[in-house]
Enzyme design. Structure first.
Site, PDB file in Angstrom:
ATOM      1  N   HIS A  55       0.841  -1.200   0.000  1.00  0.00           N
ATOM      2  CA  HIS A  55       0.000   0.000   0.000  1.00  0.00           C
ATOM      3  C   HIS A  55       0.873   1.246   0.000  1.00  0.00           C
ATOM      4  CE1 HIS A  55       0.742  -0.379   4.319  1.00  0.00           C
ATOM      5  NE2 HIS A  55       0.221   0.818   4.523  1.00  0.00           N
ATOM      6  N   HIS A  57       1.504   3.977   1.876  1.00  0.00           N
ATOM      7  CA  HIS A  57       2.062   4.794   2.961  1.00  0.00           C
ATOM      8  C   HIS A  57       3.589   4.901   2.872  1.00  0.00           C
ATOM      9  CE1 HIS A  57      -1.781   4.330   5.609  1.00  0.00           C
ATOM     10  NE2 HIS A  57      -1.854   5.341   4.767  1.00  0.00           N
ATOM     11  N   ASP A  59       6.026   4.842   4.932  1.00  0.00           N
ATOM     12  CA  ASP A  59       6.907   3.894   5.617  1.00  0.00           C
ATOM     13  C   ASP A  59       6.894   2.515   4.951  1.00  0.00           C
ATOM     14  OD1 ASP A  59       4.232   3.608   6.624  1.00  0.00           O
ATOM     15  OD2 ASP A  59       4.997   2.475   8.329  1.00  0.00           O
ATOM     16  N   HIS A  60       6.214   2.419   3.803  1.00  0.00           N
ATOM     17  CA  HIS A  60       6.221   1.177   3.010  1.00  0.00           C
ATOM     18  C   HIS A  60       6.813   1.379   1.615  1.00  0.00           C
ATOM     19  CE1 HIS A  60       3.537  -1.087   5.848  1.00  0.00           C
ATOM     20  NE2 HIS A  60       3.413   0.157   6.261  1.00  0.00           N
ATOM     21  N   HIS A 114      -7.525  -0.445   5.487  1.00  0.00           N
ATOM     22  CA  HIS A 114      -6.486   0.444   6.039  1.00  0.00           C
ATOM     23  C   HIS A 114      -6.264   1.583   5.031  1.00  0.00           C
ATOM     24  CE1 HIS A 114      -2.762   1.693   7.985  1.00  0.00           C
ATOM     25  NE2 HIS A 114      -2.094   1.488   6.866  1.00  0.00           N
ATOM     26  N   ASP A 131      -0.232  -3.661   6.359  1.00  0.00           N
ATOM     27  CA  ASP A 131      -0.876  -3.078   7.541  1.00  0.00           C
ATOM     28  C   ASP A 131      -2.354  -3.452   7.624  1.00  0.00           C
ATOM     29  OD1 ASP A 131       1.534  -1.869   8.098  1.00  0.00           O
ATOM     30  OD2 ASP A 131       0.856   0.178   7.709  1.00  0.00           O
ATOM     31  N   HIS A 169       4.624  -4.496  10.977  1.00  0.00           N
ATOM     32  CA  HIS A 169       5.024  -3.779  12.196  1.00  0.00           C
ATOM     33  C   HIS A 169       5.087  -4.730  13.386  1.00  0.00           C
ATOM     34  CE1 HIS A 169       4.691   0.430  10.788  1.00  0.00           C
ATOM     35  NE2 HIS A 169       3.721  -0.025  10.003  1.00  0.00           N
TER      36      HIS A 169
END
Ligand code: ZN
Length: 259
Positions: A55, A57, A59-60, A114, A131, A169
């Site tokens: 996805h 975001h 941090d990905h 999400h 996530d 995570h």
């Protein structure tokens, strides 16, 4: 058989490294940061074949450009339904990703909620779920909907119980703490909490878990269980008509009162 190993990033992210003994190519999942990936691959003498994204975001996806600078031939796969400029192969649910060098293939599952276009990769007894599902919990609802995330988790729960779930995570102990608010008498949850606390004390990841473990102790996967329905209804102070309503109450309860 491939190995799936974590590369820790930021405070609590896991970038999953897919490799196979005797082969010098590899793939990584959701590289939010290129630095730890470059360091690990160079130390193991690995070349990057592919990047799998779940996805949008930061941090990905934040490490894609930096990895492509080192390994320009690496192919970047990710969700067609999300605005990620750096993707090269845009995937829909039902598609299949073949990583020929590693000798593995993954089915693409649509798991929105999400985010609006979140996907997961399923194959070889493993689910790379970003996530969406966390060990003991699930992602927050950002750009998707509660109904979508509820439905995605129900569908994930139908995978074989021995499936290993690799989330992105290390949130497990906090998640299990909330799970104990919902189901204080759940013996599977209690046993799992003791096991996972010991793992963290040894500095080990608690991920992957299995779908069977999640069905036994993760309240977000148990929205059809009487005790979970009752606890969520009690918090919401209303009758909850269906699994989606139970899910919405649980997710809102955790967001407002727990973390
Ligand atoms: Zn996310």
């Amino acid at each position: 058989m491939i190995d799936i190993r974590p590369i820790p990033a930021f405070d609590d992210n896991y970038i999953w490294l897919l490799s196979r003994a005797g082969y010098n190519g590899c793939a990584v999942v959701d590289p939010g940061d290129e630095d730890p990936v470059i360091e690990r691959l160079q130390s193991e003498g690995l070349t990057l074949d592919a990047i799998l994204i779940t996805h949008k975001h930061g941090d990905h996806v934040g490490g894609i450009g930096g990895l492509k600078a080192v390994w320009p031939d690496a192919v970047v796969y990710g969700p067609a339904g999300e605005p990620i400029r750096t993707l090269e192969e845009r995937l829909h649910g039902g598609d299949r990703v073949e990583l020929d060098g590693l000798g593995v293939g993954f089915d693409v599952l649509d798991v929105p909620g999400h985010t609006e276009g979140h996907i997961a990769y399923y194959g070889h007894g493993a689910l790379l779920c970003g996530d969406t599902l966390f060990a003991g919990g699930c992602g927050r609802v950002f750009s998707g909907t509660f109904d979508q995330l509820s439905d995605s988790l129900i569908r994930i729960g139908r995978l074989p119980p021995e499936t290993r779930a690799y989330c992105a995570h290390e949130y497990t102990l906090a998640n299990l703490g909330f799970a104990a608010w919902v189901e204080p008498g759940n013996a599977d949850l209690e046993a799992r909490t003791g096991r996972d606390r010991a793992r963290r004390e040894r500095g080990e990841p608690t991920v992957p878990s299995t779908i069977g473990e999640e069905l036994a102790s993760n309240p977000f996967m148990r929205t059809d269980q009487a005790g979970v329905i009752a606890a969520a209804g009690n918090w919401a102070d209303s009758e909850l008509a269906d699994r989606a309503a139970v899910f919405r109450a649980l997710r809102t309860w955790k967001d407002k009162d727990y973390d």
